[in-house]
Design an enzyme around this catalytic site. Structure first.
Site, PDB file in Angstrom:
ATOM      1  N   CYS A 211       2.496  26.010  42.877  1.00 39.77           N
ATOM      2  CA  CYS A 211       1.408  25.917  43.282  1.00 39.77           C
ATOM      3  C   CYS A 211      -0.321  26.445  42.432  1.00 39.77           C
ATOM      4  O   CYS A 211      -1.238  25.557  43.191  1.00 39.77           O
ATOM      5  CB  CYS A 211       1.808  27.182  44.749  1.00 39.77           C
ATOM      6  SG  CYS A 211       1.881  28.533  44.016  1.00 39.77           S
TER       7      CYS A 211
ATOM      8  N   ASP B 108      -5.617  23.850  50.211  1.00 42.96           N
ATOM      9  CA  ASP B 108      -3.492  24.563  50.083  1.00 42.96           C
ATOM     10  C   ASP B 108      -2.764  23.344  49.338  1.00 42.96           C
ATOM     11  O   ASP B 108      -2.532  22.763  50.382  1.00 42.96           O
ATOM     12  CB  ASP B 108      -3.368  25.012  51.087  1.00 42.96           C
ATOM     13  CG  ASP B 108      -2.047  26.183  51.442  1.00 42.96           C
ATOM     14  OD1 ASP B 108      -1.156  26.162  50.607  1.00 42.96           O
ATOM     15  OD2 ASP B 108      -1.682  26.107  52.773  1.00 42.96           O
TER      16      ASP B 108
ATOM     17  N   HIS C  95       0.563  24.627  49.484  1.00 48.04           N
ATOM     18  CA  HIS C  95       1.916  24.599  49.690  1.00 48.04           C
ATOM     19  C   HIS C  95       1.968  23.665  51.017  1.00 48.04           C
ATOM     20  O   HIS C  95       2.216  24.073  51.920  1.00 48.04           O
ATOM     21  CB  HIS C  95       1.224  25.968  50.409  1.00 48.04           C
ATOM     22  CG  HIS C  95       1.042  27.165  48.998  1.00 48.04           C
ATOM     23  ND1 HIS C  95       0.302  27.906  48.744  1.00 48.04           N
ATOM     24  CD2 HIS C  95       2.098  27.849  48.267  1.00 48.04           C
ATOM     25  CE1 HIS C  95       0.096  27.956  48.150  1.00 48.04           C
ATOM     26  NE2 HIS C  95       1.877  28.484  47.572  1.00 48.04           N
TER      27      HIS C  95
END
Length: 446
Positions: free
Chosen positions: A111, A335, A337
């Site tokens: 990430c 994001d 993820h």
């Protein structure tokens, strides 16, 4: 025979982990992001207002989906188009094995590398197309919060699109300087060509100059491996090396400077960008001790209000995000993820949809991890002087703050007799074999 058995075990392990990550990261959450209709929203230096018609309540709010409602006016579409036009780089699966491993997905560990790629992509968009550029198809994407995607669905979409595509990806060889006049001076075809070229640099293949394979390979030279966790400061140095060693002619017009010990040395910045090249300035900082210091909230807001800011590599502990703006006391972020399937960016007209996110997310500033890397873009020496002057005003500590987040100093770092070895400055996680018990992990806790 033993080696073959070991390889089979590793392959089986890799497939199992891929299946697990497929379940864990491939489902879009149903949570809705709420925005106040009466508070300004800042996105990488631009300000947007969401105003409700005939609404006098200061506490009224709307979700990301409600931004489409007729009762909301103002430049809502402008915000949505601007946010969605930023390059979104997420977890991917089923790409070619990463260097030195059988790993074919970065789910669960990549990430921070993805957040680093996003901040670099924003700098390149600024450099090539200008801050006012937006993707023509940005408003056509469906919000992720209203639709659940699985990696298998994305894989079918990619397969369908690629089946109709023939030929090799067209190469854009026009020098970078020709595009620096801004998006308004380039026709839509040229803008799209530049857009695709930027995205292709971050493809998930060994040939991609700024892709995860290249970043992992650079990390390997100093003790990191595929599957390791990377901190925001470590990623800043890896990005510098990747840009320095890139061979594409368009990337020769830009370079990266990484601040030393929360200090930007102006002479070093200028030396980093000879011949008036543009420079990306990355500043690893720590905004507090174990937790974020709330006194830095106004500082972070001021930084994200500047158009020269390219965002912040940050997040929550062990969970990296790419911060791009704020509303009130909440940070707006992209994001990484979210597990998506591999896209072959070497084909012409490869699908761009999975590289753009239509659903902004928000997080209270109080949850931010204190370790982060702040980024700025400077197109030349004069521009750098203006940025440093603006930041020097912002960096003046308040009555409650003891120290600024970082500082600007004239001259070179060597002029101040820094005692840290050059290699250790560049790679904070490098292993020192002369010290017993020291491992690369000792240098990753940022």
């Amino acid at each position: 025979m033993e080696t073959k058995g070991t390889d089979e075990v590793e392959n089986l392990k890799s497939k199992f982990m891929s299946a697990w990550h497929n379940v864990k990261y491939s489902w879009a959450l149903k949570s809705k992001t709420a925005f106040s209709r009466n508070s300004p929203v800042f996105l990488l230096g631009k300000c947007y207002h969401f105003k409700a018609v005939d609404d006098e309540s200061p506490s009224e709010s709307c979700t990301a989906e409600a931004l489409d409602d007729d009762i909301v006016t103002g430049n809502v579409d402008g915000f949505r188009k601007d946010f969605t036009s930023r390059v979104w780089l997420t977890y991917r699966e089923e790409f070619p094995a990463l260097p030195g491993s059988t790993i074919t997905s970065d789910c669960g560990w990549g990430c921070t590398l993805r957040a680093g790629q996003m901040i670099l992509a924003q700098a390149l968009l600024l450099h090539i197309l200008g801050r006012d550029w937006t993707w023509s198809e940005a408003l056509t994407l469906e919000p992720l919060d209203t639709e659940t995607w699985t990696s298998s669905a994305a894989r079918r979409l990619v397969a369908t699109l690629e089946a109709s595509i023939q030929g090799e990806r067209a190469q854009v060889t026009q020098p970078m300087c020709a595009a620096q006049g801004g998006a308004e001076e380039a026709d839509s075809y040229l803008q799209e060509a530049y857009h695709r070229t930027v995205v292709s640099w971050f493809g998930d293949a060994p040939s991609a100059q700024l892709g995860i394979h290249r970043l992992v390979q650079l990390g390997m030279t100093s003790g990191k491996r595929a599957g390791d966790w990377y901190g925001p400061a470590v990623v800043a140095h890896i990005l510098r090396k990747a840009v320095d060693e890139a061979v594409d002619v368009m990337l020769k017009g830009i370079c990266v400077y990484v601040a030393q010990d929360c200090t930007v040395y102006s002479a070093d910045v200028i030396d980093t960008a000879p011949d008036s090249r543009a420079v990306i300035i990355l500043i690893p900082v720590r905004l507090g001790g174990e937790k974020i210091n709330p006194e830095y909230l106004s500082f972070v807001k001021s930084i994200l209000s500047l158009e020269d800011c390219i965002g912040i590599i940050g997040g929550k502990p062990k969970q990296a995000y790419y911060f791009v703006g704020f509303q009130d006391d909440s940070l707006i972020y992209m994001d990484p993820h979210y597990c998506q399937s591999f896209v072959d960016v070497s084909t012409s007209d490869f699908p761009l949809q999975s590289f753009h996110c239509p659903s902004p997310k928000k997080m209270p500033f109080s949850k931010m991890d204190p370790s982060c890397t702040i980024g700025f873009y400077s197109k030349n020496v004069e521009h750098y002087e203006r940025i440093s002057n603006e930041l020097s005003k912002i960096l003046q500590p308040s009555s409650k703050e003891k120290y600024p987040a970082f500082t600007f100093m004239k001259g070179h770092g060597k002029d101040y007799e820094l005692s840290v070895a050059v290699e250790q400055r560049e790679w904070p996680f490098i292993r020192d074999t002369r010290k017993a018990g020291t491992t690369s992990g000792d240098f990753v806790l940022l």
